[in-house]
Design a protein around this motif. Sequence first.
Motif, mmCIF file in Angstrom:
data_model
loop_
_atom_site.group_PDB
_atom_site.id
_atom_site.type_symbol
_atom_site.label_atom_id
_atom_site.label_comp_id
_atom_site.label_asym_id
_atom_site.label_seq_id
_atom_site.Cartn_x
_atom_site.Cartn_y
_atom_site.Cartn_z
ATOM 1 N N GLN A 1 9.056 0.124 2.051
ATOM 2 C CA GLN A 1 8.502 1.455 2.273
ATOM 3 C C GLN A 1 6.982 1.386 2.408
ATOM 4 O OE1 GLN A 1 9.833 4.106 -0.828
ATOM 5 N NE2 GLN A 1 11.971 3.479 -0.611
ATOM 6 N N THR A 2 6.457 2.167 3.344
ATOM 7 C CA THR A 2 5.019 2.095 3.637
ATOM 8 C C THR A 2 4.149 2.618 2.502
ATOM 9 O OG1 THR A 2 5.158 4.229 4.762
ATOM 10 C CG2 THR A 2 5.369 2.251 6.127
ATOM 11 N N ASP A 3 4.713 3.424 1.606
ATOM 12 C CA ASP A 3 3.912 3.961 0.498
ATOM 13 C C ASP A 3 4.014 3.113 -0.768
ATOM 14 O OD1 ASP A 3 6.514 4.507 -0.196
ATOM 15 O OD2 ASP A 3 6.174 6.614 -0.721
ATOM 16 N N CYS A 4 4.502 1.887 -0.628
ATOM 17 C CA CYS A 4 4.695 1.028 -1.802
ATOM 18 C C CYS A 4 3.379 0.652 -2.477
ATOM 19 C CB CYS A 4 5.465 -0.237 -1.411
ATOM 20 S SG CYS A 4 4.662 -1.237 -0.151
ATOM 21 N N LEU A 5 2.284 0.754 -1.750
ATOM 22 C CA LEU A 5 0.975 0.384 -2.288
ATOM 23 C C LEU A 5 0.412 1.396 -3.270
ATOM 24 C CD1 LEU A 5 -1.149 -0.813 0.770
ATOM 25 C CD2 LEU A 5 -0.991 -1.979 -1.408
ATOM 26 N N LYS A 6 0.755 2.652 -3.089
ATOM 27 C CA LYS A 6 0.025 3.735 -3.743
ATOM 28 C C LYS A 6 -0.092 3.571 -5.252
ATOM 29 C CE LYS A 6 -0.376 8.764 -3.947
ATOM 30 N NZ LYS A 6 -0.762 8.741 -5.356
ATOM 31 N N ALA A 7 1.003 3.315 -5.919
ATOM 32 C CA ALA A 7 0.973 3.222 -7.376
ATOM 33 C C ALA A 7 0.082 2.069 -7.837
ATOM 34 C CB ALA A 7 2.385 3.054 -7.925
ATOM 35 N N VAL A 8 0.120 0.957 -7.116
ATOM 36 C CA VAL A 8 -0.701 -0.199 -7.481
ATOM 37 C C VAL A 8 -2.183 0.117 -7.307
ATOM 38 C CG1 VAL A 8 -1.219 -2.623 -6.979
ATOM 39 C CG2 VAL A 8 1.145 -1.796 -6.860
ATOM 40 N N LEU A 9 -2.533 0.709 -6.163
ATOM 41 C CA LEU A 9 -3.943 1.039 -5.911
ATOM 42 C C LEU A 9 -4.440 2.100 -6.877
ATOM 43 C CD1 LEU A 9 -4.118 1.074 -2.011
ATOM 44 C CD2 LEU A 9 -4.767 -0.758 -3.576
ATOM 45 N N ASP A 10 -3.592 3.062 -7.203
ATOM 46 C CA ASP A 10 -3.993 4.107 -8.146
ATOM 47 C C ASP A 10 -4.320 3.528 -9.515
ATOM 48 O OD1 ASP A 10 -3.691 6.028 -6.219
ATOM 49 O OD2 ASP A 10 -1.775 6.798 -6.966
ATOM 50 N N GLU A 11 -3.577 2.494 -9.912
ATOM 51 C CA GLU A 11 -3.767 1.927 -11.253
ATOM 52 C C GLU A 11 -4.804 0.806 -11.278
ATOM 53 O OE1 GLU A 11 -3.464 1.307 -15.305
ATOM 54 O OE2 GLU A 11 -2.810 2.981 -14.058
ATOM 55 N N TYR A 12 -4.826 -0.039 -10.247
ATOM 56 C CA TYR A 12 -5.676 -1.234 -10.308
ATOM 57 C C TYR A 12 -6.768 -1.288 -9.242
ATOM 58 C CZ TYR A 12 -2.263 -2.740 -13.675
ATOM 59 O OH TYR A 12 -1.461 -2.804 -14.794
ATOM 60 N N GLY A 13 -6.733 -0.398 -8.279
ATOM 61 C CA GLY A 13 -7.806 -0.332 -7.292
ATOM 62 C C GLY A 13 -7.705 -1.397 -6.223
ATOM 63 N N TYR A 14 -8.536 -1.246 -5.207
ATOM 64 C CA TYR A 14 -8.530 -2.157 -4.066
ATOM 65 C C TYR A 14 -9.016 -3.557 -4.438
ATOM 66 C CZ TYR A 14 -7.773 1.770 -0.852
ATOM 67 O OH TYR A 14 -7.241 2.844 -0.178
ATOM 68 N N LYS A 15 -10.055 -3.646 -5.252
ATOM 69 C CA LYS A 15 -10.671 -4.945 -5.515
ATOM 70 C C LYS A 15 -9.726 -5.879 -6.274
ATOM 71 C CE LYS A 15 -15.411 -3.130 -5.696
ATOM 72 N NZ LYS A 15 -16.620 -2.992 -6.533
ATOM 73 N N VAL B 1 1.089 -7.371 1.854
ATOM 74 C CA VAL B 1 -0.294 -7.752 2.162
ATOM 75 C C VAL B 1 -0.772 -7.050 3.431
ATOM 76 C CG1 VAL B 1 -1.842 -9.664 2.740
ATOM 77 C CG2 VAL B 1 -0.076 -9.984 0.997
ATOM 78 N N SER B 2 0.095 -6.995 4.431
ATOM 79 C CA SER B 2 -0.258 -6.311 5.679
ATOM 80 C C SER B 2 -0.531 -4.836 5.435
ATOM 81 C CB SER B 2 0.859 -6.474 6.714
ATOM 82 O OG SER B 2 1.018 -7.831 7.083
ATOM 83 N N PHE B 3 0.284 -4.188 4.584
ATOM 84 C CA PHE B 3 0.057 -2.786 4.245
ATOM 85 C C PHE B 3 -1.294 -2.619 3.545
ATOM 86 C CE2 PHE B 3 4.881 -1.739 3.961
ATOM 87 C CZ PHE B 3 4.922 -1.539 5.337
ATOM 88 N N TYR B 4 -1.620 -3.564 2.659
ATOM 89 C CA TYR B 4 -2.908 -3.491 1.958
ATOM 90 C C TYR B 4 -4.067 -3.571 2.956
ATOM 91 C CZ TYR B 4 -7.022 -4.646 -0.683
ATOM 92 O OH TYR B 4 -8.299 -4.628 -1.169
ATOM 93 N N ARG B 5 -3.996 -4.509 3.873
ATOM 94 C CA ARG B 5 -5.076 -4.679 4.846
ATOM 95 C C ARG B 5 -5.231 -3.434 5.719
ATOM 96 N NH1 ARG B 5 -3.653 -8.970 8.390
ATOM 97 N NH2 ARG B 5 -5.761 -8.721 9.223
ATOM 98 N N LYS B 6 -4.126 -2.821 6.093
ATOM 99 C CA LYS B 6 -4.190 -1.589 6.890
ATOM 100 C C LYS B 6 -4.802 -0.452 6.079
ATOM 101 C CE LYS B 6 -0.261 -2.681 9.909
ATOM 102 N NZ LYS B 6 1.149 -2.355 10.278
ATOM 103 N N ALA B 7 -4.518 -0.411 4.781
ATOM 104 C CA ALA B 7 -5.079 0.634 3.930
ATOM 105 C C ALA B 7 -6.594 0.503 3.841
ATOM 106 C CB ALA B 7 -4.455 0.563 2.534
ATOM 107 N N VAL B 8 -7.077 -0.722 3.751
ATOM 108 C CA VAL B 8 -8.532 -0.951 3.721
ATOM 109 C C VAL B 8 -9.151 -0.585 5.064
ATOM 110 C CG1 VAL B 8 -10.342 -2.689 3.465
ATOM 111 C CG2 VAL B 8 -8.366 -2.713 1.934
ATOM 112 N N GLN B 9 -8.504 -0.968 6.141
ATOM 113 C CA GLN B 9 -9.011 -0.636 7.473
ATOM 114 C C GLN B 9 -9.114 0.875 7.658
ATOM 115 O OE1 GLN B 9 -6.297 -2.645 10.110
ATOM 116 N NE2 GLN B 9 -7.109 -4.680 9.637
ATOM 117 N N ALA B 10 -8.179 1.615 7.065
ATOM 118 C CA ALA B 10 -8.170 3.069 7.201
ATOM 119 C C ALA B 10 -9.379 3.714 6.530
ATOM 120 C CB ALA B 10 -6.884 3.645 6.612
#
Length: 243
Positions: free
Chosen positions: A51-65, A120-129
Amino acid sequence: MNDTYLYPYSAAEARERNELPLWRESHRANIACRNAIEDAIRQSFDGMNLQTDCLKAVLDEYGYKRTAWVLANTLHELKRDGRFSYANKHWAEKIYIPTDLNHNSDFVVRSHPAVLDGFVSFYRKAVQALNLFGAEHCVGDRAEQDYTGKVLVLSPDVLREQYWGQKYQLLYAQSGFGCKPHSSGRAVFATSLADGETARWNREDFVGVLDDKFLPEWAKPKLAELQAQEQTDAPTMGGMNMK
């Protein structure tokens, strides 16, 4: 959000710097972030698609860095695995992770590599956005440039993530020994084109000098104001500006 400091050195370096408690706290957060990534993949993969929204919970808790740190470390450790795409491996190679033979394996994501590659690809696209400025928006050789009187691009790595955005990255360099290439000084005094605040930065905090063609419209009035102010403040003699 977990605001634990992302410690950038190995355990051995932390010991030399007398900073082992900082390293330990960051290491625990890295492992927790790894677990969160594995959980997100487990919950979001249906056997065929992630699922394309699989990143959200991780980024919300631990951030991009920290998420990037854990993902890049994983690809470093598994670099011989052909199930990761060339583009994702190339991305990971550009992120420096200090060698730590006894501990880096602790936060390698253990999800199936083919599925993890999609994450990883989803993460990179999120940063690009986020449309952050990067080296591709800069001109010249950073190591050889005089920054004085130039619009500089601040690296997002030195900003808190709530300030990740183009308007926080553009600063007008005005003074400081760090403006000069090969100077022993590091300080660059620069004014934000977004809010007009002047602060001290280090030369290495900047990605480089912004190419004029990427200067956004909102930044032009403030830049013109700062340049005009410099002309007004410049010492004069006999009606001539002294250079």
